[in-house]
Motif scaffolding. Sequence first.
Motif, short mmCIF file in Angstrom:
data_model
loop_
_atom_site.label_atom_id
_atom_site.label_comp_id
_atom_site.label_asym_id
_atom_site.label_seq_id
_atom_site.Cartn_x
_atom_site.Cartn_y
_atom_site.Cartn_z
N SER A 132 0.89 -1.14 0.01
CA SER A 132 0.13 0.08 -0.10
C SER A 132 0.71 1.07 -0.04
N GLU A 133 0.39 2.22 -0.79
CA GLU A 133 1.25 3.53 -0.72
C GLU A 133 0.37 4.81 -0.03
N LEU A 134 -0.64 4.37 0.98
CA LEU A 134 -1.53 5.19 1.36
C LEU A 134 -0.66 5.74 2.44
N GLY A 135 -0.65 7.19 2.21
CA GLY A 135 0.07 8.03 3.05
C GLY A 135 -0.82 8.63 4.40
N VAL A 136 0.20 9.34 5.35
CA VAL A 136 -0.53 9.83 6.38
C VAL A 136 -1.60 11.00 6.10
N GLU A 137 -1.06 11.78 5.07
CA GLU A 137 -1.97 13.00 4.62
C GLU A 137 -3.47 12.48 4.19
N GLN A 138 -3.33 11.40 3.26
CA GLN A 138 -4.78 10.86 3.03
C GLN A 138 -5.59 10.27 4.21
N MET A 139 -4.83 9.44 5.30
CA MET A 139 -5.58 9.25 6.23
C MET A 139 -6.10 10.47 6.97
N TYR A 140 -5.45 11.30 7.19
CA TYR A 140 -6.09 12.26 8.04
C TYR A 140 -7.03 13.22 7.23
N LEU A 141 -7.17 13.05 5.78
CA LEU A 141 -8.19 13.68 5.21
C LEU A 141 -9.55 12.90 5.55
N VAL A 142 -9.37 11.75 5.57
CA VAL A 142 -10.66 10.97 5.90
C VAL A 142 -10.98 11.11 7.51
N LYS A 143 -10.18 11.23 8.06
CA LYS A 143 -10.23 11.51 9.48
C LYS A 143 -10.77 12.78 9.95
N ARG A 144 -10.39 13.96 9.26
CA ARG A 144 -10.89 15.22 8.97
C ARG A 144 -12.75 15.18 8.74
N GLU A 145 -13.12 14.47 7.97
CA GLU A 145 -14.29 14.24 7.43
C GLU A 145 -15.42 13.57 8.47
N ILE A 146 -14.56 12.53 9.19
CA ILE A 146 -15.14 12.03 10.51
C ILE A 146 -15.46 12.97 11.53
#
Length: 347
Positions: A199-213
């Motif tokens: 997986s190339e999923l980075g922390v930035e993308q994870m925090y984007l989803v977290k922000r929407e939550i």
Amino acid sequence: MVSHAEDLHRADPGRNAVVACGIYVDGVRLPGEWSPADAVAEVRRRGAGFVWVGLFEPDEDRIFDVAEAFGLHELAVEDAVHAHQRPKLDRYEDNLFLVLKTLRFVEHESPTTANEIVESGEIMIFLGRDYVVTVRHGHHHELGDVRRQLEAAPHLLAAGPAMVLHEIADRVVDGYREVVEAFQGDVDLVEAAVFAPRSELGVEQMYLVKREIMELRRAVMPLAAPLRRLSDGSCGALVPEVVHSYFRNVEDHLTAAAERVVAFDELLTTLADATLAKVSLQQNNDMRKMSAWVAIIAVPTMVVGVYGMNFDHMPELRWRFGYPLVLSVTLAVCVVLYRLFKRNRWL
């Protein structure tokens, strides 16, 4: 049936903040077009019925006449104009002011590349004995469908303005449930991406989803207390007892949505920690590889450095096989180091 005011607003949204204004007596809308001031005067002359005024993103000048006609509190009016409020329920002398956050799921290809997943808006509701004034911010969750649905059920409208308040709250909470259902697919995709082998999923993308939550949490969680007050009789005669059970049903739906949002939040926190751990592990692996190659390269560098000092008396300097011997020994040491690091999984 859509009123003339609603047609005008759709043709030119900036023309008038009043989207619709109607008088309802015994659950039936009276014919004709009314200004807010004329409508409330007619209801109070009759001594029966109530007025429902709908506003869309009014400024201070456009809401002033409505606030004056219904005697709305200036602090609540200021909140209704500027928006950006948390869900809340305020009680003034003879009216209630309820703030609802509306949510809409934004379609996207992937949760890890989208700029926005959840779009939010607001609906403010002033509830009085003989009126209900709704102020909407945002271009989703239009209330025309709610109005038509209630007008098709006069027995509900006969319960008074509190039933309008219930129907709007119920529609907003149903919107939460729809967003939560749509969000479930995104959370599943993120979870699969985090634990994928390459997986190339980075922390930035994870925090984007977290922000929407977090956007979901800010809309859903604070609404529990206002709904509880609306269902337990704390609001007095403004919310008749016959409507309490309706609000309890909305509260149950909100609780179900809130539980799923909390579960999403906890899962995303765990996934974010896992992502950080993967990034840290990858960095450690990269550092080990760099250190291993530096150690291997250091051997020929040291040898070349020693023999490049141009001294006359150096080991095997005048021997015919000295040069091949030094190269062979250097290469052998490098190979041994390479195999050692490879066995220890540093390379």
